[in-house]
Scaffold this motif. Structure first.
Motif, PDB file in Angstrom:
ATOM      1  N   HIS A   1      -5.443  -4.240   6.229  1.00 49.29           N
ATOM      2  CA  HIS A   1      -4.720  -2.972   6.401  1.00 49.29           C
ATOM      3  C   HIS A   1      -5.422  -1.830   5.667  1.00 49.29           C
ATOM      4  O   HIS A   1      -5.287  -0.679   6.067  1.00 49.29           O
ATOM      5  CB  HIS A   1      -3.285  -3.112   5.898  1.00 49.29           C
ATOM      6  CG  HIS A   1      -3.196  -3.415   4.429  1.00 49.29           C
ATOM      7  ND1 HIS A   1      -3.688  -4.576   3.893  1.00 49.29           N
ATOM      8  CD2 HIS A   1      -2.701  -2.699   3.392  1.00 49.29           C
ATOM      9  CE1 HIS A   1      -3.487  -4.559   2.585  1.00 49.29           C
ATOM     10  NE2 HIS A   1      -2.885  -3.440   2.254  1.00 49.29           N
TER      11      HIS A   1
ATOM     12  N   ARG B   1       0.452  -0.542   7.379  1.00 48.13           N
ATOM     13  CA  ARG B   1       0.632  -0.339   5.942  1.00 48.13           C
ATOM     14  C   ARG B   1       0.524  -1.622   5.126  1.00 48.13           C
ATOM     15  O   ARG B   1       0.543  -1.581   3.905  1.00 48.13           O
ATOM     16  CB  ARG B   1       2.020   0.271   5.684  1.00 48.13           C
ATOM     17  CG  ARG B   1       2.271   1.523   6.465  1.00 48.13           C
ATOM     18  CD  ARG B   1       1.591   2.681   5.820  1.00 48.13           C
ATOM     19  NE  ARG B   1       2.254   3.046   4.573  1.00 48.13           N
ATOM     20  CZ  ARG B   1       1.818   3.988   3.749  1.00 48.13           C
ATOM     21  NH1 ARG B   1       0.708   4.632   4.043  1.00 48.13           N
ATOM     22  NH2 ARG B   1       2.465   4.264   2.648  1.00 48.13           N
TER      23      ARG B   1
ATOM     24  N   ARG C   1     -13.908  -3.389  -4.644  1.00 51.12           N
ATOM     25  CA  ARG C   1     -13.984  -3.467  -6.108  1.00 51.12           C
ATOM     26  C   ARG C   1     -14.639  -4.780  -6.537  1.00 51.12           C
ATOM     27  O   ARG C   1     -15.459  -4.803  -7.456  1.00 51.12           O
ATOM     28  CB  ARG C   1     -12.572  -3.402  -6.697  1.00 51.12           C
ATOM     29  CG  ARG C   1     -12.575  -3.481  -8.212  1.00 51.12           C
ATOM     30  CD  ARG C   1     -11.183  -3.679  -8.771  1.00 51.12           C
ATOM     31  NE  ARG C   1     -10.699  -5.036  -8.517  1.00 51.12           N
ATOM     32  CZ  ARG C   1      -9.438  -5.402  -8.651  1.00 51.12           C
ATOM     33  NH1 ARG C   1      -8.514  -4.517  -8.991  1.00 51.12           N
ATOM     34  NH2 ARG C   1      -9.075  -6.638  -8.411  1.00 51.12           N
TER      35      ARG C   1
ATOM     36  N   THR D   1      -1.796  -0.230  -4.709  1.00 50.30           N
ATOM     37  CA  THR D   1      -1.860  -1.395  -3.817  1.00 50.30           C
ATOM     38  C   THR D   1      -1.663  -2.664  -4.649  1.00 50.30           C
ATOM     39  O   THR D   1      -1.911  -2.671  -5.843  1.00 50.30           O
ATOM     40  CB  THR D   1      -3.227  -1.493  -3.109  1.00 50.30           C
ATOM     41  OG1 THR D   1      -4.229  -1.778  -4.094  1.00 50.30           O
ATOM     42  CG2 THR D   1      -3.600  -0.196  -2.414  1.00 50.30           C
ATOM     43  N   TRP D   2      -1.235  -3.700  -3.983  1.00 50.91           N
ATOM     44  CA  TRP D   2      -1.065  -4.974  -4.680  1.00 50.91           C
ATOM     45  C   TRP D   2      -2.407  -5.436  -5.242  1.00 50.91           C
ATOM     46  O   TRP D   2      -3.453  -5.227  -4.637  1.00 50.91           O
ATOM     47  CB  TRP D   2      -0.566  -6.056  -3.712  1.00 50.91           C
ATOM     48  CG  TRP D   2       0.836  -5.878  -3.257  1.00 50.91           C
ATOM     49  CD1 TRP D   2       1.741  -4.970  -3.710  1.00 50.91           C
ATOM     50  CD2 TRP D   2       1.488  -6.631  -2.226  1.00 50.91           C
ATOM     51  NE1 TRP D   2       2.928  -5.127  -3.028  1.00 50.91           N
ATOM     52  CE2 TRP D   2       2.808  -6.132  -2.122  1.00 50.91           C
ATOM     53  CE3 TRP D   2       1.108  -7.685  -1.392  1.00 50.91           C
ATOM     54  CZ2 TRP D   2       3.737  -6.647  -1.204  1.00 50.91           C
ATOM     55  CZ3 TRP D   2       2.023  -8.198  -0.487  1.00 50.91           C
ATOM     56  CH2 TRP D   2       3.328  -7.685  -0.396  1.00 50.91           C
TER      57      TRP D   2
ATOM     58  N   TYR E   1       0.895  -1.171   0.000  1.00 45.85           N
ATOM     59  CA  TYR E   1       0.000   0.000   0.000  1.00 45.85           C
ATOM     60  C   TYR E   1       0.919   1.202   0.000  1.00 45.85           C
ATOM     61  O   TYR E   1       1.723   1.362   0.913  1.00 45.85           O
ATOM     62  CB  TYR E   1      -0.803  -0.070   1.290  1.00 45.85           C
ATOM     63  CG  TYR E   1      -1.811   1.018   1.563  1.00 45.85           C
ATOM     64  CD1 TYR E   1      -3.175   0.733   1.523  1.00 45.85           C
ATOM     65  CD2 TYR E   1      -1.427   2.305   1.923  1.00 45.85           C
ATOM     66  CE1 TYR E   1      -4.112   1.704   1.823  1.00 45.85           C
ATOM     67  CE2 TYR E   1      -2.369   3.287   2.214  1.00 45.85           C
ATOM     68  CZ  TYR E   1      -3.707   2.971   2.171  1.00 45.85           C
ATOM     69  OH  TYR E   1      -4.644   3.921   2.475  1.00 45.85           O
TER      70      TYR E   1
ATOM     71  N   ASN F   1      -3.127  -2.090  -8.286  1.00 44.42           N
ATOM     72  CA  ASN F   1      -4.380  -1.373  -8.460  1.00 44.42           C
ATOM     73  C   ASN F   1      -4.097   0.073  -8.075  1.00 44.42           C
ATOM     74  O   ASN F   1      -3.248   0.331  -7.232  1.00 44.42           O
ATOM     75  CB  ASN F   1      -5.414  -2.004  -7.518  1.00 44.42           C
ATOM     76  CG  ASN F   1      -6.774  -1.368  -7.638  1.00 44.42           C
ATOM     77  OD1 ASN F   1      -7.200  -1.006  -8.723  1.00 44.42           O
ATOM     78  ND2 ASN F   1      -7.464  -1.239  -6.514  1.00 44.42           N
TER      79      ASN F   1
END
Lengths: 352, 672
Positions: free
Chosen positions: B50, B27, B579, A275-276, A64, A259
């Motif tokens: 997170h 994070r 999403r 972010t992953w 992140y 993303n």
């Protein structure tokens, strides 16, 4: 090559902490497992530890991350952009060669194509990398099948190979060279290269005895994946077992998908986040107007293995996208980590 | 930036994780290798925790509603305001809605505030019908009120029965363990009307008609009884009322079982035989909302007991809690039925015991759950609520009428906007506490980051309230509260923070006899025995349905999804799970109903065609989603999204939530 005596290891680490935040494998005190983490004391560094559960990917490609900050001024109708980089230099000590190879794959994705990813570049420029030869493989390993170990060939600043109770040090960069000189390491003689080769050969030949968890028939699978001859039933069988958690991508040293989200903050600014992400998610390939080229789970699942092993993909990385670390097999709730998938493909070929 | 060990706070699996903390913020997250249950795995929710923990949509200060508007006030002002109001309210006029996501320490003090300070027994969770039914059945069978088996040996199991729900969505890591056991050779039998992923991962899928779960287990039991496949020795030695149970079994009509469930006698017999022969046997069912009915749980318990599967080895019954601390909430007595430690709340000696421990008189008045209070108790004046992130709020009008609604929560949501007083609460990474997972594992979660400046742990604010109301509470830390819990809850009596600190959880009972915790339920000691659960319940509402069949030929059931956890707004504060949820919603903006391929063909329905669902009391229009997962005659709606739950479901929600066996008779009409 140089020799690093045992007592000099402390000096090396101390020297690094003067200019870098130190990262390396440490043992979690309660679970007893190894994680690649920020080391609060140099004594936490455990160079004999098995392959850590997490790859160091998160250090240069965080889970992140704010990659941009902007603020829109309604009055002037202008956008004020701000970079959010305040990265500290980091030293990654004790990288296993699979994980170093993973970093090189990320380099090719983020830096080696038409556009250079500046955020990644910023992380990458500030790294000091010290790899560590696996003098013996661990149960989950199959790097010998993916050409990524047990010893690193490129990409390191320094490379360590344990010989008895000292380390043979190979230099990979100018930065590495100056550090070795600063520490006053003793030059190794001509026998060094031969000695290292012997250690690595022994490690390779001990895979049969120690690397028992996974066997991956990579080359035949690559062939099969590239030609697209794998039957839909095989993918369906694999897809049915997918829990759609994304873990395989998150733990993969080479997976680079992300993303992007813009988040409005309470102070009026907007953070652009990276972010992953994972190709196992349905929303990942969803297009405007409802179309999704990879809607069924098996279509998403097989994409990952095309990405890791097909020839066209490997051409981009100049190597397979899999580095043989075996992590996806451990984190997968559905037991369809890459080695198992390769097994299913092999069974299809051989009709077992 | 570095990783800190912790426990995931979403579902009742309680997976171990590592939170990556950098400059006071979480994070990233990574699975903790070596955790005894999760063993280095997380599900899609756990992998994005997170994202939730970083949201700015937090409640960070206190509020009081003045002239209809919420106004920011200091924490002290809010607590004073609440104190003054509470002083004028009697026990039966107030109800307490606790949170199954709160720590044991917070929950314990919340219950103590209700019972000891406010003298109110109106204390419950929002969605726990299944958990309470499960505890009751297991207790009346002479077992302890939670998982009797141990998941540690699941991989060696030879027979696994999974009844109801879809564990791959609700508790994915437990489902993963079942999947691994199947790969290692176990026979997995899933019982659910819908073809879930759990069903796809099983060798046998029994699909009883909605509303007939209990008949499946009563039928299996009857078959074993008929075929004399009974552990006579075991029954003689370890059970006390098997004769009475046999009499009851004489009344079970297999013909009726076959007719009503729609399952063949052959398949039932085959499953019964494999079940009987198995050596290490597990049975799973979800608890909480959408669990099984009490009669079904009893039938399942009796089936296990008849075949001597309880107390013999690590196998057993595993009620799977859908929310992180649902089990802990019951352990600590957040229910009108039980005091802490599962002491029956209506028994005088139990109340006296608690009075002695707490050194204060308690009310004898039978408590009611909050939902009952809101619908039936006309003298109710006040409501105190912890965490209400469920998007569906029932009895909104009644709540609006109340004089005082106090809300303790971490995130802004629909419920907070109903409150008169809002008091902020830390996220679970900002406070210390213990959580008890589905396998009775009590795990300590340390504070990882500081809360915003005005935010204090719930227990601290509760302590202050109690002191202001004249009770000399002296708690200085979560650990102190935990040591009091150890004195009050017998199952926790030997647990300490020190011990928990050096373990990845310890499974209760942890007491004099089991100082290291207990892996699985042992056979009863001399002098006590297991009992078959005979209490008759009212039959589920199947009969009356028969008459309406002509008008309402379809059986509508509801279910859950991965990304939207318990109709909860928490997942909306993440990015990736949000999403994924939106990906589904974009396809069906008005929601969808799943129809079988056969019915779609018969009714000439196209995918996404608008259809009207009509029940006796309401109707709604949705898009048809033609699915291979439902059987002809059945309809399925994913019950998890506010947007997908128009008035229709809200009106029927209380009914639909009762348990998985509930269904609604409806008809389906084409056109919007």
């Amino acid at each position: 090559m140089y020799w690093l005596e045992r007592h000099q290891l402390d000096n090396l680490v101390k020297k690094l902490t003067e200019s870098y935040e130190l990262f390396g494998p440490r043992r979690d005190e309660v679970s007893g497992e190894i994680i690649f983490d920020r080391l609060s004391h140099p004594q936490q560094l455990d160079l004999k530890a098995p392959i850590p559960y997490n790859p160091p990917k998160y250090i240069l490609f965080p889970h992140y991350e704010e990659i941009l900050k902007y603020r829109y001024d309604r009055q002037s109708k202008k956008v004020v952009l701000g970079r959010v980089s305040h990265l500290k230099p980091k030293a990654l000590v004790g990288l296993r060669s699979c994980d170093l190879t993973g970093i090189l794959c990320l380099d090719r994705f983020f830096l080696g194509q038409e556009f250079v990813d500046e955020v990644y570049l910023e992380h990458r420029k500030k790294l000091f990398l010290i790899s560590n030869t696996c003098v013996r493989p661990f149960p989950q390993c199959f790097c010998v099948c993916t050409d990524s170990g047990p010893s690193a060939r490129e990409g390191f600043d320094l490379d360590l190979t344990r010989v008895g109770d000292r380390y043979l040090v190979e230099i990979g960069s100018k930065k590495g060279q100056s550090l070795a000189e600063e520490l006053g390491l003793k030059k190794a003689g001509e026998e060094a290269a031969e000695l290292k080769k012997k250690v690595v050969d022994e490690s390779v030949s001990s895979f049969d005895a120690f690397a028992l968890e996974n066997k991956a028939w990579i080359s035949r699978a690559t062939n099969r994946l590239t030609t697209g001859f794998i039957k839909p039933e095989v993918w369906e069988y694999i897809g049915n077992q997918c829990f759609e958690c994304g873990a395989c991508s998150f733990v993969c040293p080479t997976c680079s998908c992300f993303n992007v989200e813009d988040v409005n903050r309470l102070d009026g600014a907007t953070d652009r986040l990276r972010t992953w992400d994972s190709c196992s998610f349905e929303g990942y390939t969803k297009m405007a107007g409802d179309h999704n080229p990879r809607k069924p789970v098996e279509d998403r699942r097989n994409k990952r293995f095309f990405c890791k092993l097909s020839y066209s993909q490997s051409k981009k990385y100049l190597r397979p996208g899999c580095v043989g670390c075996g992590r996806c097999a451990r984190v997968c709730p559905g037991d369809i980590g890459l080695p198992n998938v390769v097994t299913y493909i092999r069974r299809e070929i051989t009709g077992e | 930036m570095s990783y800190h060990r912790g426990v995931c706070n979403f579902c009742g699996t309680g997976c171990g994780h590592l939170l990556q903390v950098e400059e006071g913020r979480v994070r990233g997250v990574y699975p903790l290798p070596g955790h005894p249950l999760s063993q280095g795995r997380l599900c899609v929710r756990g992998w994005h925790l997170h994202e939730l923990l970083q949201t700015e949509e937090r409640i960070t200060t206190a509020f009081i509603r003045k002239n209809g508007e919420l106004q920011q006030v200091s924490l002290a002002q809010a607590l004073d305001y609440v104190t003054e109001k509470l002083k004028k309210i009697k026990g039966e006029e107030i109800a307490f809605l606790a949170s199954p996501r709160a720590s044991n320490e917070d929950n314990y003090l919340f219950g103590k505030l209700a019972r000891a300070v406010m003298k109110s027994n109106n204390l419950s969770l929002a969605s726990d019908a299944g958990q309470e039914a499960s505890a009751r059945v297991l207790l009346s069978g002479g077992s302890w009120p939670a998982a009797t088996g141990s998941l540690a040996r699941l991989k060696q199991a030879d027979f696994i029965l999974v009844a109801g729900g879809d564990l791959t969505k609700q508790n994915p890591i437990i489902a993963s363990e079942i999947h691994r056991a199947r790969r290692a050779g176990a026979l997995v039998v899933t019982v659910s009307p819908r073809k879930t992923q759990m069903a796809r991962l099983s060798q046998v899928h029994l699909r009883p008609a909605p509303g007939t779960f209990f008949l499946v287990f009563e039928g299996l039991t009857r078959i074993l009884y008929e075929e004399k496949k009974i552990k006579a020795d075991y029954l003689e030695k370890h059970t006390e009322n098997f004769q009475a149970f046999f009499k009851k079994l004489d009344q079970v009509d297999l013909g009726e079982v076959v007719a009503r469930t729609g399952l063949s006698r052959e398949i039932l017999t085959e499953v019964a035989q494999k079940f009987y022969q198995s050596k290490l046997t597990y049975a799973f069912y979800p608890t909480g909302v959408q669990s099984l009915g009490q009669r079904t749980m009893a039938a399942l318990f009796n089936l296990m007991l008849l075949s001597g599967k309880l107390g013999q080895n690590e196998g057993g019954i595993i009620p799977v809690t859908g929310i992180s601390n649902l089990l802990g909430s019951y352990d600590l007595g957040l229910s009108p039925a039980f005091l802490p430690g599962y002491l029956v709340a209506s028994e005088e000696k139990n109340i006296q015991k608690l009075e002695e421990l707490w050194q204060t008189p308690l009310s004898r008045k039978q408590g009611q759950s909050v939902s009952v209070c809101l619908t039936e108790n006309e003298s109710l004046r006040a409501l105190v609520v912890v965490d209400h992130d469920e998007e569906i709020i029932r009895n909104v009008n009644r709540i609006k009428e109340l004089e005082l609604v106090v809300y303790f929560g971490a995130y802004h949501n629909n419920f907070a906007s109903l409150a008169q007083v809002i008091i902020p609460r830390p996220s679970y990474a900002e406070a210390e506490g213990t959580f008890t997972n589905a396998e009775r594992r009590v795990q300590l979660s340390r504070k990882k980051v500081d809360p915003p400046p005005e935010v204090r742990p719930l227990w601290k604010n509760l302590t202050e309230l109690a002191r202001a109301l004249g009770h000399d509470w002296k708690y200085q830390s979560a650990e102190e509260i935990f040591s009091e819990i150890a004195k009050v809850v017998p199952q926790y009596s030997k647990l300490t923070y020190r011990q928990l600190e050096s373990h990845l959880g310890i499974k209760w009972p942890c007491d004099e006899k089991h100082p290291q915790g207990t892996d699985y339920l042992q056979l009863p000691e001399a002098g006590s025995k297991f009992r078959f659960v005979l209490e008759e319940n009212v039959r589920p509402q199947a009969q009356s349905i028969a008459e309406e069949k002509a008008n309402f030929p379809f059986r509508l059931t509801v279910g859950r999804s991965n990304y939207f956890w318990h109709q909860n707004s928490l997942m909306k504060r993440t990015f990736i799970p949000k999403r994924e949820y939106n990906a589904l919603l974009l396809l069906y903006p008005k929601g969808f109903v799943e129809v079988s391929e056969e019915d779609a063909l018969r009714l000439q329905l196209r995918e996404k065609q608008p259809v009207r669902i009509v029940s006796e009391s309401a109707e709604m229009t949705l898009a048809a989603r033609i699915s291979p997962d439902v059987l002809p005659g059945q309809l399925y709606i994913p019950y998890f999204i506010e947007e997908m739950i128009p008035e229709f479901l809200l009106r029927q929600a209380a009914e639909l939530e009762k348990n998985e066996e509930f269904f609604l008779p409806v008809r389906l009409e084409k056109g919007g």
